[in-house]
Design a protein around this motif. Structure first.
Motif, PDB file in Angstrom:
ATOM      1  N   GLN A 163      -3.771  10.610  12.868  1.00 17.06           N
ATOM      2  CA  GLN A 163      -4.105   9.394  13.609  1.00 17.06           C
ATOM      3  C   GLN A 163      -3.229   8.274  13.045  1.00 17.06           C
ATOM      4  O   GLN A 163      -3.513   7.737  11.979  1.00 17.06           O
ATOM      5  N   TYR A 211     -19.056  10.722   9.176  1.00 16.59           N
ATOM      6  CA  TYR A 211     -19.238  11.174  10.563  1.00 16.59           C
ATOM      7  C   TYR A 211     -20.522  10.614  11.176  1.00 16.59           C
ATOM      8  O   TYR A 211     -21.049  11.164  12.134  1.00 16.59           O
ATOM      9  N   TYR A 271     -14.298   4.200  14.486  1.00 13.43           N
ATOM     10  CA  TYR A 271     -15.366   4.814  13.696  1.00 13.43           C
ATOM     11  C   TYR A 271     -14.824   5.407  12.398  1.00 13.43           C
ATOM     12  O   TYR A 271     -15.455   5.298  11.342  1.00 13.43           O
ATOM     13  N   ALA A 272     -13.652   6.035  12.476  1.00 15.57           N
ATOM     14  CA  ALA A 272     -13.067   6.651  11.281  1.00 15.57           C
ATOM     15  C   ALA A 272     -12.803   5.602  10.202  1.00 15.57           C
ATOM     16  O   ALA A 272     -13.075   5.825   9.016  1.00 15.57           O
ATOM     17  N   SER A 295      -8.508   3.784  19.845  1.00 17.54           N
ATOM     18  CA  SER A 295      -9.614   4.572  20.370  1.00 17.54           C
ATOM     19  C   SER A 295     -10.894   4.322  19.576  1.00 17.54           C
ATOM     20  O   SER A 295     -10.841   3.951  18.397  1.00 17.54           O
ATOM     21  N   ALA A 323     -20.535  10.114  14.910  1.00 17.67           N
ATOM     22  CA  ALA A 323     -20.045  11.235  15.717  1.00 17.67           C
ATOM     23  C   ALA A 323     -21.146  12.280  15.870  1.00 17.67           C
ATOM     24  O   ALA A 323     -22.016  12.419  15.017  1.00 17.67           O
ATOM     25  N   GLN A 352     -12.748   6.544  18.398  1.00 22.10           N
ATOM     26  CA  GLN A 352     -12.715   7.495  17.286  1.00 22.10           C
ATOM     27  C   GLN A 352     -12.012   6.896  16.069  1.00 22.10           C
ATOM     28  O   GLN A 352     -12.459   7.064  14.932  1.00 22.10           O
ATOM     29  N   GLN A 353     -10.917   6.180  16.311  1.00 22.75           N
ATOM     30  CA  GLN A 353     -10.185   5.564  15.208  1.00 22.75           C
ATOM     31  C   GLN A 353     -10.989   4.429  14.578  1.00 22.75           C
ATOM     32  O   GLN A 353     -10.995   4.265  13.357  1.00 22.75           O
TER      33      GLN A 353
END
Length: 217
Positions: free
Chosen positions: A34, A96, A61-62, A56, A99, A58-59
């Motif tokens: 990423q 996580y 949250y990461a 995104s 997620a 996802q990024q």
């Protein structure tokens, strides 16, 4: 060189804390393929993301989850209580938490092997700095080789590497993208001596960053 308890430094010196966390996340994301810039990582981690247009969920949250997990690691490093396999599972689950992924130990054998690594660290009587680095290196490489969790092994092992370093008042470590190949070789060959030397050499550079951050703040 400015002398200060390194765990307190990360908790109290805002400039260094933000630098360390952002650099750690930047490497962790690159390992996950990423690719964000350091500026984007810093902005998202520390509430200055209004200029970022394309990223995104996802990024996001990461980045935020890694920051939360790092903060939890700092609390564990500050505690007089020894970290155990349950604490570490909670740590990796933080990575996580937004997620729909269940993270746990791969199996009972992996959990027991991981517990043995933690016990070895907490029962160690090593006091000479060079030997401490060798011990930390050996345990980190064993964790990476064992991959005890169903997800998040690289990130949580990096957090635990710094947990061990901070517990022994050694300089915390940020992995660099350019070092990834050498680190992977050390893991595959379980080269604790080489990895310990690498940690000590990069600690010199990290202490220079610490000094600059403290002076600027």
């Amino acid at each position: 060189m400015i002398v200060m308890n390194v765990t307190d430094l990360l908790k109290e010196q805002t400039l260094y804390y933000r630098s360390f966390v952002s650099r750690s996340i930047f490497f962790a994301l690159s390992e996950q393929k990423q690719y964000l810039s350091y500026a984007e990582v810093y902005a998202l981690a520390f509430n200055a993301s209004e200029f970022i247009l394309t990223i995104s969920p996802q990024q996001i949250y990461a980045i935020l989850n890694y920051k939360h997990a790092f903060n939890q690691m700092l609390e564990l490093a500050s505690s007089k209580k020894d970290i155990d396999e349950h604490d570490v599972l909670e740590l990796v689950q933080l990575l996580y938490k937004d997620a729909n992924i269940e993270v746990t130990y791969r199996n009972t054998q992996a959990k027991l092997a991981f517990k043995e690594v933690l016990d070895t660290f907490h029962h160690s009587k090593v006091r000479v700095i060079k030997r401490q680095y060798k011990q930390v290196a050996s345990l980190y490489l064993a964790m990476r080789k064992g991959e005890p969790f169903t997800q998040g092994n690289t990130c949580v092992c990096e957090l635990l590497l710094n947990y061990m370093l901070l517990k022994w008042q050694l300089t915390p470590h940020v992995f660099l993208k350019d070092d990834a190949s050498y680190v992977a070789t050390c893991i595959n060959k379980q080269n604790a001596s080489g990895f310990a030397t690498y940690l000590q050499e990069t600690a010199i550079q990290e202490r220079e960053i610490i000094d600059k951050c403290i002076v600027r703040e």
